[in-house]
Design an enzyme around this catalytic site. Structure first.
Site, mmCIF file in Angstrom:
data_model
loop_
_atom_site.group_PDB
_atom_site.id
_atom_site.type_symbol
_atom_site.label_atom_id
_atom_site.label_comp_id
_atom_site.label_asym_id
_atom_site.label_seq_id
_atom_site.Cartn_x
_atom_site.Cartn_y
_atom_site.Cartn_z
ATOM 1 N N GLU A 1 -1.431 -3.634 3.647
ATOM 2 C CA GLU A 1 -2.705 -3.130 4.165
ATOM 3 C C GLU A 1 -3.365 -4.020 5.221
ATOM 4 O O GLU A 1 -4.543 -4.361 5.107
ATOM 5 C CB GLU A 1 -3.668 -2.903 2.986
ATOM 6 C CG GLU A 1 -3.105 -1.942 1.960
ATOM 7 C CD GLU A 1 -3.955 -1.825 0.685
ATOM 8 O OE1 GLU A 1 -5.017 -2.456 0.627
ATOM 9 O OE2 GLU A 1 -3.544 -1.093 -0.227
ATOM 10 N N GLU B 1 3.896 4.062 -3.745
ATOM 11 C CA GLU B 1 2.799 4.171 -4.722
ATOM 12 C C GLU B 1 2.378 5.633 -4.900
ATOM 13 O O GLU B 1 1.194 5.960 -4.895
ATOM 14 C CB GLU B 1 1.595 3.335 -4.263
ATOM 15 C CG GLU B 1 1.936 1.878 -4.007
ATOM 16 C CD GLU B 1 0.746 1.014 -3.602
ATOM 17 O OE1 GLU B 1 -0.405 1.448 -3.799
ATOM 18 O OE2 GLU B 1 0.982 -0.090 -3.089
#
Ligand code: 9MR
Length: 448
Positions: free
Chosen positions: A257, A366
């Site tokens: 991220e 995920e």
């Protein structure tokens, strides 16, 4: 633990859909990063920087069993599934609730996709401490695991040991691996591999790691010091696994991220609440790949992992260009925190293909698909979305694109970080939902 048959008839599926009183969901990948920001705020997590390193399990684990789908809400019960059991190719099941390879039935997701890619699941330590409830389902369906929290920096960094010997640890913070041992032992027991998550991230990385005296209130260190700490941390973590468990870790989320226009600098590099940015600067993610390639063994594939990838494909590709050209990175982890309103079939799969066309492997790291509206059809729609997701990834792989993993972010709705959205394939009683049947490509789940 009862073993259940994997495919059920449409009738069983329809019977099992109760009223679905669901709360309004939050935004998912498609709608910007509202939900991610909330989920990732250090204060939302037990793994926040104030937490002792001894506490390895995260919010998902702690909240287990306190929320989630109630019985009958969209689950296909084991009995129904067994009684209605039919093999994937439409043959009749045994009807006694047991599945076995000898009967020609597919035992679960891992087997169904074994020609395509490994199927993973993120597990918190809570699962390993209640393993009798979960082991059979895990073994039947998954051949890869990710620690939901226990391999993150706040789990591996050892504050006390670092502070106790500052002279020797100033450039090389102490690490320990106690928190992730249950996952390692489980993987070894069942011959599974591990996706390592994650080395360099703005969240779940304690502030003390960035300060002069390894205290939460200390001055931040300078760029060179932090780069050296980053290098040593990566060397020690990857080195530990190579030395002690060679071959166990096959993929590493090196950077998580790092690109986020809303919280970033003028080039979209994550700036907000990001001490890597504060200390090292806007190229911190590049250096992480330099060090990871330096210390990783050849069988550890190096990944950049992010949310909202289908909406920031170009941003990611542009930033990673140099690392890619220098051979420092192997793949993109598309987190895939999706919602039933997301366009998976085209938008998501196109983004995955675009990364592949640029020479990256792609893993869905995920996956969860949140149910946004309450109502009877929600779980059926969710089932279709799961079906579409797995089929889309399978199709890409069969066309020759390097899709190398699909991992779901949690085992059941009660253990999920998105409890309010019932985003996973099993309900709180570990009964398979239509989402599971969709992932299994069951014909009872409609195609999008
Ligand atoms: O699922 C994880 C949850 O238990 C933690 O509390 C949370 C803290 O940041 O992190 C969750 O996992 C995140 C993952 O590491 C990175 N992508 C987003 C995931 C969901 O927030």
């Amino acid at each position: 633990m009862r073993r259940w048959i994997l495919a059920v008839t449409a009738a069983a599926l329809l019977f099992s859909f109760g009223a679905c009183g669901r709360q309004e969901g939050k935004d998912s990948e498609s709608g910007g990063n509202t939900q991610m920001e909330e989920g990732n705020k250090p204060e939302d997590s037990l793994a926040s920087e104030d937490r002792d390193t001894e506490n390895g399990s995260g919010a998902g684990a702690e909240g287990a069993g306190t929320n989630g789908a109630s019985e009958g809400e969209g689950a296909v019960t084991g009995t129904e599934a067994g009684a209605a059991g039919a093999s994937k190719d439409g043959g009749e099941g045994s009807g006694d609730g047991s599945a076995s390879a000898e009967e020609g039935q597919v035992t679960g997701l891992a087997q169904l996709y074994e020609e395509n890619f490994p199927i993973g699941v993120a597990l918190p330590n809570y699962v390993f401490s209640h393993i009798e409830e979960y082991e059979q389902v895990i073994v039947d369906n998954f051949n890869s695991i990710t620690c939901e929290n226990e391999m993150k920096p706040d789990s591996l960094l050892d504050k006390k040991a670092s502070q106790a010997d500052l002279e020797n640890t100033y450039l090389r913070a102490a690490v320990h691996f106690d928190n992730c041992m249950p996952a390692v032992e489980f993987a070894l027991k069942h011959d599974m591999k591990i996706r390592f998550h994650t080395l360099v991230w703005h969240s779940q990385t304690p502030k003390w790691f960035f300060t002069e005296d390894y205290t939460d209130n200390g001055e931040l260190v300078d760029r060179e010091t932090m780069l050296t700490r980053m290098e040593n941390y990566i060397a020690d973590v990857l080195g530990y696994f190579q030395e002690n468990y060679p071959g166990l870790i096959y993929a590493v989320d090196v950077v998580n991220e790092a690109f986020d226009v809303g919280n970033g600098d003028e080039n979209g590099v994550r700036m907000k609440d990001n001490r890597w940015y504060d200390t090292v600067g806007d190229d911190y993610y590049y250096h992480a790949f330099v060090f990871a390639r330096r210390y990783a063994s050849e069988d550890m594939k190096l990944f950049y992992n992010d949310y909202g990838c289908m909406h920031k494909t170009k941003l990611i590709l542009d930033h990673l260009k140099q690392a890619k050209e220098e051979g420092l990175i192997d793949g993109i982890g598309m987190q895939s925190h999706l919602s039933v309103t997301d366009d998976i079939r085209f938008t998501f799969m196109l983004a995955a293909k675009e990364f592949c066309e640029e020479g990256y492997e792609v893993q869905a790291t995920e996956l969860d698909i949140g149910v946004k509206e309450s109502g009877k059809g929600s779980f059926r729609t969710q089932g279709s979305k799961y079906k579409s997701f797995f089929r889309g990834m399978q199709n890409l792989q069969e066309e020759g694109w390097p899709i190398t993993n699909v991992t779901v972010w949690g085992l059941n709705d009660a253990l999920s970080w998105r409890k309010d959205e019932s985003a996973l394939m099993f309900d709180e009683d570990m009964e398979p939902k239509p989402a599971y049947l969709g992932a299994m490509q069951d014909e009872s789940v409609w195609d999008e």
